[in-house]
Write a protein that holds these residues in place. Structure first.
Motif, PDB file in Angstrom:
ATOM      1  N   THR A 116       0.830  -1.200   0.000  1.00 27.21           N
ATOM      2  CA  THR A 116       0.000   0.000   0.000  1.00 27.21           C
ATOM      3  C   THR A 116       0.869   1.256   0.000  1.00 27.21           C
ATOM      4  N   THR A 117       1.947   1.239   0.759  1.00 31.31           N
ATOM      5  CA  THR A 117       2.870   2.378   0.791  1.00 31.31           C
ATOM      6  C   THR A 117       3.483   2.609  -0.584  1.00 31.31           C
ATOM      7  N   ASP A 118       3.836   1.524  -1.273  1.00 28.40           N
ATOM      8  CA  ASP A 118       4.383   1.651  -2.632  1.00 28.40           C
ATOM      9  C   ASP A 118       3.387   2.349  -3.547  1.00 28.40           C
ATOM     10  N   TRP A 119       2.138   1.912  -3.500  1.00 33.13           N
ATOM     11  CA  TRP A 119       1.102   2.508  -4.340  1.00 33.13           C
ATOM     12  C   TRP A 119       0.909   3.981  -4.002  1.00 33.13           C
ATOM     13  N   ALA A 129      13.541   7.474  -1.981  1.00 32.31           N
ATOM     14  CA  ALA A 129      14.960   7.101  -1.984  1.00 32.31           C
ATOM     15  C   ALA A 129      15.359   6.451  -0.658  1.00 32.31           C
ATOM     16  N   SER A 130      14.890   7.015   0.454  1.00 29.01           N
ATOM     17  CA  SER A 130      15.264   6.433   1.753  1.00 29.01           C
ATOM     18  C   SER A 130      14.643   5.055   1.951  1.00 29.01           C
ATOM     19  N   ARG A 131      13.491   4.850   1.352  1.00 32.47           N
ATOM     20  CA  ARG A 131      12.791   3.572   1.506  1.00 32.47           C
ATOM     21  C   ARG A 131      13.355   2.477   0.599  1.00 32.47           C
ATOM     22  N   TYR A 132      13.754   2.841  -0.621  1.00 30.79           N
ATOM     23  CA  TYR A 132      14.129   1.824  -1.613  1.00 30.79           C
ATOM     24  C   TYR A 132      15.603   1.810  -2.003  1.00 30.79           C
ATOM     25  N   LEU A 133      16.283   2.929  -1.874  1.00 30.09           N
ATOM     26  CA  LEU A 133      17.658   3.006  -2.372  1.00 30.09           C
ATOM     27  C   LEU A 133      18.635   2.695  -1.244  1.00 30.09           C
ATOM     28  N   HIS A 134      18.987   1.430  -1.149  1.00 33.38           N
ATOM     29  CA  HIS A 134      19.898   0.991  -0.094  1.00 33.38           C
ATOM     30  C   HIS A 134      21.325   0.827  -0.606  1.00 33.38           C
TER      31      HIS A 134
END
Length: 180
Positions: A3-6, A41-46
């Protein structure tokens, strides 16, 4: 997709619709899209993988993001009036924004609904080593599109006359000095 992604993907796509109506160019105009992209970016870019052709993929999508961002910024109308700046995204700007931001969401939906094998084959064929390379490429593409669009708007806004506008065809009149 969660849901957060959407929500974040749809928010990024919808940001431009705020600018289809003319609005004042101010700090919030820059803060909202930057804030959303910073969250993404903070959520997905590790990590940004560097093996194989991962950097080629990242570089290609960053390049696409830069082109979309600059073009979107160029096709955003900026005008000055009464000491303020106003912006309005044109149709071209909106289409480019939705194309760029929607690409990440569309890619994810496609991968989740049958495209994973195609992506895996493409990755093997082109020496893209991990799914993290795809994630980094799309996140950096979105980040680059936002930053280059905002930078283009900012640079263009510095060149806009903010003085009050006179009606067309009128000439400035000299002020009368009645102090003498």
């Amino acid at each position: 997709m969660t849901t957060t992604d959407w929500i974040t993907d749809i928010a990024l796509v919808l940001v431009v619709f705020r600018q289809l109506r003319e609005g004042r160019l101010d700090f919030k105009s820059y803060l909202l899209p930057l804030g959303i992209v910073a969250f993404v970016a903070s959520r997905y870019l590790h990590t940004v993988p560097t093996a194989g052709n991962d950097l080629v993929l990242v570089g290609a999508l960053v390049g696409v993001g830069a082109v979309l961002g600059v073009a979107g910024g160029v096709h955003t109308r900026i005008r000055g009036a009464d000491g303020h700046l106003f912006i309005k995204a044109g149709a071209v700007s909106a289409v480019l924004w939705v194309l760029g931001m929607g690409a990440r969401m569309g890619f994810q939906v496609w991968v989740d609904h049958g495209g994973a094998d195609d992506v895996a084959r493409f990755s093997v064929t082109h020496d893209i080593t991990t799914i993290d390379a795809w994630v980094a490429a799309f996140v950096l593409m979105a980040l680059t599109e936002v930053v280059t669009r905002l930078t283009t708007v900012f640079v263009r806004s510095r060149r806009v006359d903010r003085r009050p506008q006179r009606p067309a065809g009128t000439r400035p009149t000299a002020a009368l000095d009645r102090t003498a």
